[in-house]
Design a protein around this motif. Structure first.
Motif, PDB file in Angstrom:
ATOM      1  N   MET A   1       0.851  -1.183   0.000  1.00 42.81           N
ATOM      2  CA  MET A   1       0.000   0.000   0.000  1.00 42.81           C
ATOM      3  C   MET A   1       0.891   1.239   0.000  1.00 42.81           C
ATOM      4  O   MET A   1       1.891   1.289   0.713  1.00 42.81           O
ATOM      5  CB  MET A   1      -0.911  -0.002   1.229  1.00 42.81           C
ATOM      6  CG  MET A   1      -1.875   1.178   1.287  1.00 42.81           C
ATOM      7  SD  MET A   1      -2.992   1.059   2.700  1.00 42.81           S
ATOM      8  CE  MET A   1      -4.001  -0.344   2.171  1.00 42.81           C
ATOM      9  N   TYR A   3       0.927   5.482   0.330  1.00 43.65           N
ATOM     10  CA  TYR A   3       0.304   6.774   0.611  1.00 43.65           C
ATOM     11  C   TYR A   3       1.230   7.828   0.005  1.00 43.65           C
ATOM     12  O   TYR A   3       2.272   8.147   0.569  1.00 43.65           O
ATOM     13  CB  TYR A   3       0.165   6.994   2.122  1.00 43.65           C
ATOM     14  CG  TYR A   3      -0.830   6.073   2.789  1.00 43.65           C
ATOM     15  CD1 TYR A   3      -2.157   6.467   2.973  1.00 43.65           C
ATOM     16  CD2 TYR A   3      -0.449   4.818   3.237  1.00 43.65           C
ATOM     17  CE1 TYR A   3      -3.072   5.628   3.584  1.00 43.65           C
ATOM     18  CE2 TYR A   3      -1.356   3.969   3.846  1.00 43.65           C
ATOM     19  CZ  TYR A   3      -2.666   4.378   4.022  1.00 43.65           C
ATOM     20  OH  TYR A   3      -3.564   3.537   4.625  1.00 43.65           O
ATOM     21  N   LEU A  17      -4.375   3.587   8.272  1.00 39.81           N
ATOM     22  CA  LEU A  17      -3.455   2.453   8.299  1.00 39.81           C
ATOM     23  C   LEU A  17      -4.225   1.178   8.620  1.00 39.81           C
ATOM     24  O   LEU A  17      -4.974   1.126   9.604  1.00 39.81           O
ATOM     25  CB  LEU A  17      -2.362   2.673   9.350  1.00 39.81           C
ATOM     26  CG  LEU A  17      -1.353   3.791   9.070  1.00 39.81           C
ATOM     27  CD1 LEU A  17      -0.363   3.907  10.223  1.00 39.81           C
ATOM     28  CD2 LEU A  17      -0.606   3.537   7.768  1.00 39.81           C
ATOM     29  N   ASN A  24       3.387  -4.447   3.250  1.00 39.01           N
ATOM     30  CA  ASN A  24       4.274  -3.282   3.339  1.00 39.01           C
ATOM     31  C   ASN A  24       3.495  -2.007   3.035  1.00 39.01           C
ATOM     32  O   ASN A  24       2.594  -2.009   2.184  1.00 39.01           O
ATOM     33  CB  ASN A  24       5.435  -3.401   2.347  1.00 39.01           C
ATOM     34  CG  ASN A  24       6.326  -4.586   2.672  1.00 39.01           C
ATOM     35  OD1 ASN A  24       6.951  -4.623   3.717  1.00 39.01           O
ATOM     36  ND2 ASN A  24       6.366  -5.566   1.769  1.00 39.01           N
ATOM     37  N   ILE A  25       3.860  -0.970   3.727  1.00 36.30           N
ATOM     38  CA  ILE A  25       3.236   0.340   3.518  1.00 36.30           C
ATOM     39  C   ILE A  25       4.334   1.353   3.223  1.00 36.30           C
ATOM     40  O   ILE A  25       5.319   1.448   3.955  1.00 36.30           O
ATOM     41  CB  ILE A  25       2.440   0.792   4.757  1.00 36.30           C
ATOM     42  CG1 ILE A  25       1.313  -0.198   5.051  1.00 36.30           C
ATOM     43  CG2 ILE A  25       1.877   2.193   4.558  1.00 36.30           C
ATOM     44  CD1 ILE A  25       0.578   0.102   6.337  1.00 36.30           C
ATOM     45  N   ILE A  27       4.997   5.423   2.625  1.00 32.05           N
ATOM     46  CA  ILE A  27       4.442   6.770   2.775  1.00 32.05           C
ATOM     47  C   ILE A  27       5.446   7.759   2.199  1.00 32.05           C
ATOM     48  O   ILE A  27       6.616   7.759   2.581  1.00 32.05           O
ATOM     49  CB  ILE A  27       4.183   7.119   4.258  1.00 32.05           C
ATOM     50  CG1 ILE A  27       3.229   6.105   4.896  1.00 32.05           C
ATOM     51  CG2 ILE A  27       3.621   8.528   4.390  1.00 32.05           C
ATOM     52  CD1 ILE A  27       3.063   6.298   6.396  1.00 32.05           C
ATOM     53  N   THR A  38       7.314   5.018  10.947  1.00 32.75           N
ATOM     54  CA  THR A  38       8.176   3.966  10.395  1.00 32.75           C
ATOM     55  C   THR A  38       9.257   3.573  11.391  1.00 32.75           C
ATOM     56  O   THR A  38      10.258   2.974  11.016  1.00 32.75           O
ATOM     57  CB  THR A  38       8.843   4.454   9.097  1.00 32.75           C
ATOM     58  OG1 THR A  38       9.758   5.509   9.417  1.00 32.75           O
ATOM     59  CG2 THR A  38       7.824   4.960   8.108  1.00 32.75           C
TER      60      THR A  38
END
Length: 603
Positions: A1, A3, A17, A24-25, A27, A38
Motif C-alpha cells: 500500500m 500513501y 493504516l 508493506n506500507i 508513505i 516507520t
C-alpha cells in the motif's frame, strides 16, 4: 500500500493504516514528522544528481541522447538546481514548443518566472508547475494565519520572506534572536518583523512553531546539530518572484534591517577573559557566520535593483564591522566611508561621527595607509568639523592611530605634542586615573621611548601601572602592556634585574589570559629572552627564543617575516657567544631555502 504525498496533519495517517502485521506500507511526504510511523527507519530523498537531472531533461524533451547538446543541457539543469519537477517541465516545454536548449536558456534569462509559473501546465501531464506546487504550500500556510491551532503560521511567512534575501546555506537562527533584543527594533517601531511575545520580548516557542510550519512543507531544512537553516536556491527565487516590486523592495530592506540589528558593536566583548580558545569573541564568531549573508543580501539588492540610497549610516557601519572581521577589508572600507560621509551630511550626533571616523581610520592603519589617517584627522578635527569627545572610548584609539602615524614618519615631536594635549584634556574632563587617560599616558611614555627619553618614560609608566592594577586588575591586558613598557624602560637604563622581575610576571600572566601563542605573549617572551641574554643567562634565553620560533612556525609559517625575525634573534645570540657552529646549523636548516633569513643574519 502506498500513501503518496501525505502532507496533511500527522494525526490523520493512523486513521488510514490497516490493522495487522502483514504486507508493506510506503508513505511519501514532505513532512519529516511522519518518520515516527516507520520507527524512524525512513529514507530522505536528497537532491537529484547532475547526471540524473540531465538524463531526465533529455527524456522529457524527447531528445536523442547521442546528438543532444550536452553542454547546454548541463547549463539548464544547473540553473534549475536539479529540481526534478522543474527539469521535467523544462524538457516537456521544449518538446511541446520545439524549442532548442539554447533558446530555452535565453528564455530562462529573460522570462524565468513565466517559465516556472502556472501558465504552462498544458505541456505536461503533471497537474502543477514548480512554482505552482510551492504556491499551494504557501496558500496552505497563509490559510492557517488566523487559526489558533497554528500559531507559527505568520512567523513562518516572516522567516521565509527574510531568508529569501540571504545566502541559501547556513543561515544562523541566532540572527533573529539577536535582532529581537536590539533596541533598534523597538525604537523604529518594527517589532512585527520578529516573533515577539505579548511582553515585547523574544518568543522562542513561537519561533520554533514557525520553523516547524516551513519544515512540514519542505520549504526549508534545519541542521540537526547546529542552529542553522538552509533553503533551496530555487525556492528562494520563487519567494522573491512571487512578491510585487514594491513588496520585494520592502522585504529586502527589512531583511537588511534585521541583519544590522543583530550586530551590536557596543556589546562587543572587550574583556580578554571572555575570549574563545581561538582568541575570538562570541561576537566575532557570529559575525563571521553572518558575513556571507550580508554579502548575499547586498548582491541581491544590486542584482534586482532593490537598494535604497537612503540606507542608514548605522546600518552601513554595522555591515562594515562584520566585513572587517571576516577579512573583506575593501568592502568594509567602502561601508565605513559611506557611513562617515552620510553622518556628516545629515548632521548626526558628534559621537556617532567619531565612531565612524575611528572605524575608517582603523582600516587605513591596518593596511599601512598612515597618510590617510592624518588626512582624515585634518579634514574633520583640525577644520573644526568634529570636536573630540574624550569621554568617547574611540577618542584614545584615534589619538593612538595618529600618534603611531607620526612615529612611523619619524615625527616623534608631533606625536609627543599630540599625546601631551590629549592627556591634559583627559585629566581635566575625566580624571587622572580614568582608563582613557591611562591609555593616552601609556602612548606618551612610548613616544618618549622612541626618543630615547627612558627616564621620563619610566616615571609615567610607574603611575600608569599602579593605576591600571587598581582600576583593571593585575592581569588585565592593558596592565600587562604597561608593565611590559616599564620593563623596557628599565632594560634600556641597564637595570636588568628590575626588567627581568617585571617581565617574568608579565609572561606568566599573559599565557593563561591571552594564550601561549598570542602575539602579545610572544612579544613579552622575546623581551624577557633578550633580558636574559643581556645578563649572560644564555640557556634560559635560548630556551625562550626556541619556544617563540616554534610557536610562530605553527601559527604564521616558516617564511613569515615575524618568524624570520625571531630566528635572527636566536642567531644573533649565538653569534655574540662565538658559537659559529650553531649559527651555521640554523642557516643550514632555514637559510638555504630562504634567502630572507640569510640576509637577516648578516644585519
Amino acid at each position: 500500500m502506498i500513501y503518496d504525498g501525505a502532507d496533511g496533519a500527522p494525526s490523520l495517517i493512523p486513521m488510514y493504516l490497516p490493522h495487522g502485521n502483514k504486507g508493506n506500507i510506503i508513505i511519501t511526504s514532505r513532512n519529516g514528522a511522519l518518520m515516527k510511523f516507520t520507527l524512524n527507519c525512513g529514507t530522505e530523498v536528497t537532491q537529484m544528481k547532475d547526471d540524473e537531472a540531465r538524463l531526465l531533461l533529455v527524456k522529457a524533451g524527447g531528445f536523442d541522447e547521442k546528438t543532444v547538446d550536452e553542454e547546454h543541457c548541463k547549463e539548464i539543469v544547473s540553473k534549475l538546481h536539479c529540481i526534478p519537477l522543474a527539469v521535467h517541465m523544462a524538457g516537456a516545454y521544449m518538446q511541446a514548443t520545439q524549442c532548442s536548449c539554447v533558446q530555452y536558456l535565453e528564455l530562462l534569462t529573460t522570462v524565468f518566472k513565466r517559465l516556472l509559473d502556472k501558465k504552462h501546465t498544458e505541456v505536461s501531464d503533471y497537474g502543477h508547475t514548480t512554482y505552482a506546487t510551492w504556491e499551494l504550500s504557501m496558500q496552505n500556510i497563509q490559510s492557517r494565519v488566523n487559526d489558533k491551532q497554528h500559531p507559527g503560521a505568520q512567523v513562518a511567512i516572516q522567516i521565509l520572506d527574510t531568508v529569501a534575501f540571504l545566502h541559501h546555506l547556513d543561515v544562523p537562527l541566532e540572527v533573529f534572536k539577536r535582532a529581537a533584543k536590539s533596541h533598534m527594533v523597538k525604537d523604529t517601531l518594527q517589532p512585527e518583523l520578529l516573533p515577539l511575545g505579548l511582553s515585547g520580548h523574544w518568543d522562542q516557542f513561537l519561533f520554533n512553531q514557525g520553523i516547524q510550519e516551513l519544515q512540514n512543507f519542505s520549504l526549508i531544512k534545519k541542521d540537526l546539530f547546529e542552529d542553522k537553516l538552509s533553503i533551496h536556491p530555487l525556492v528562494q527565487r520563487w519567494v522573491r518572484d512571487r512578491l510585487s516590486d514594491i513588496d520585494a523592495k520592502q522585504k529586502f530592506e527589512e531583511t537588511r534591517f534585521i541583519l544590522c540589528c543583530s550586530v551590536d558593536p557596543e556589546n562587543r566583548l572587550s574583556d580578554y577573559s571572555m575570549l574563545n580558545d581561538d582568541n575570538t569573541s562570541n561576537d566575532d564568531t557570529y559575525w563571521l557566520a553572518l558575513s556571507p549573508h550580508l554579502k548575499a543580501n547586498d548582491e541581491c539588492g544590486r542584482r534586482n535593483k532593490l537598494q535604497d540610497l537612503k540606507v542608514k549610516a548605522w546600518e552601513l557601519n554595522n555591515i562594515g564591522i562584520v566585513f572587517q572581521t571576516a577579512g573583506f577589508h575593501a568592502d568594509a572600507e567602502q561601508h565605513f566611508q559611506k557611513a562617515l560621509q552620510w553622518s556628516i551630511q545629515l548632521g548626526l550626533d558628534q559621537s556617532e561621527v567619531l565612531t565612524y571616523m575611528h572605524n575608517l581610520a582603523k582600516i587605513y592603519l591596518a593596511h599601512g595607509r598612515h597618510s590617510k589617517v592624518e588626512k582624515l584627522f585634518k579634514e574633520l578635527v583640525e577644520s573644526n568639523k568634529l570636536k573630540l569627545d574624550y569621554g568617547n572610548p574611540y577618542t584614545p584609539s584615534l589619538m593612538d592611530m595618529l600618534g603611531k602615524f607620526y612615529q612611523h614618519q619619524c615625527r616623534s615631536d608631533k606625536a609627543e605634542k599630540l599625546y601631551k594635549k590629549a592627556v591634559e584634556e583627559c585629566k581635566q574632563r575625566l580624571g587622572n586615573d580614568h582608563p582613557h587617560t591611562l591609555v593616552l599616558m601609556n602612548n606618551l611614555a612610548s613616544t618618549y621611548q622612541h626618543q630615547g627619553r627612558w627616564n621620563e618614560s619610566e616615571k609615567i609608566l610607574q603611575v600608569v601601572v599602579e593605576s591600571d592594577k587598581l582600576k583593571l586588575g593585575d592581569n588585565h591586558p592593558e596592565t600587562l602592556t604597561a608593565m611590559n613598557n616599564l620593563a623596557l624602560a628599565y632594560q634600556h637604563q641597564g637595570r636588568l634585574d628590575e626588567s627581568e622581575k617585571v617581565l617574568e610576571v608579565v609572561v606568566e600572566s599573559s599565557k593563561p589570559k591571552l594564550g601561549p601563542d598570542h602575539p602579545l605573549t610572544l612579544t613579552y617572551m622575546n623581551n624577557l629572552a633578550y633580558t636574559y641574554e643581556c645578563k649572560g643567562r644564555w640557556v634560559e634565553s635560548e630556551r625562550l627564543y626556541k619556544m617563540i620560533i616554534e610557536s610562530k612556525k605553527s601559527t604564521l609559517g616558516h617564511d613569515h617575516p615575524d618568524t624570520l625575525t625571531s630566528l635572527n634573534n636566536l642567531a644573533g645570540m649565538y653569534k655574540d657567544q662565538g658559537r659559529g657552529d650553531k649559527v651555521r646549523a640554523l642557516l643550514k636548516e632555514h637559510g638555504s631555502s630562504n634567502l630572507s633569513f640569510a640576509e637577516l643574519m648578516l644585519l
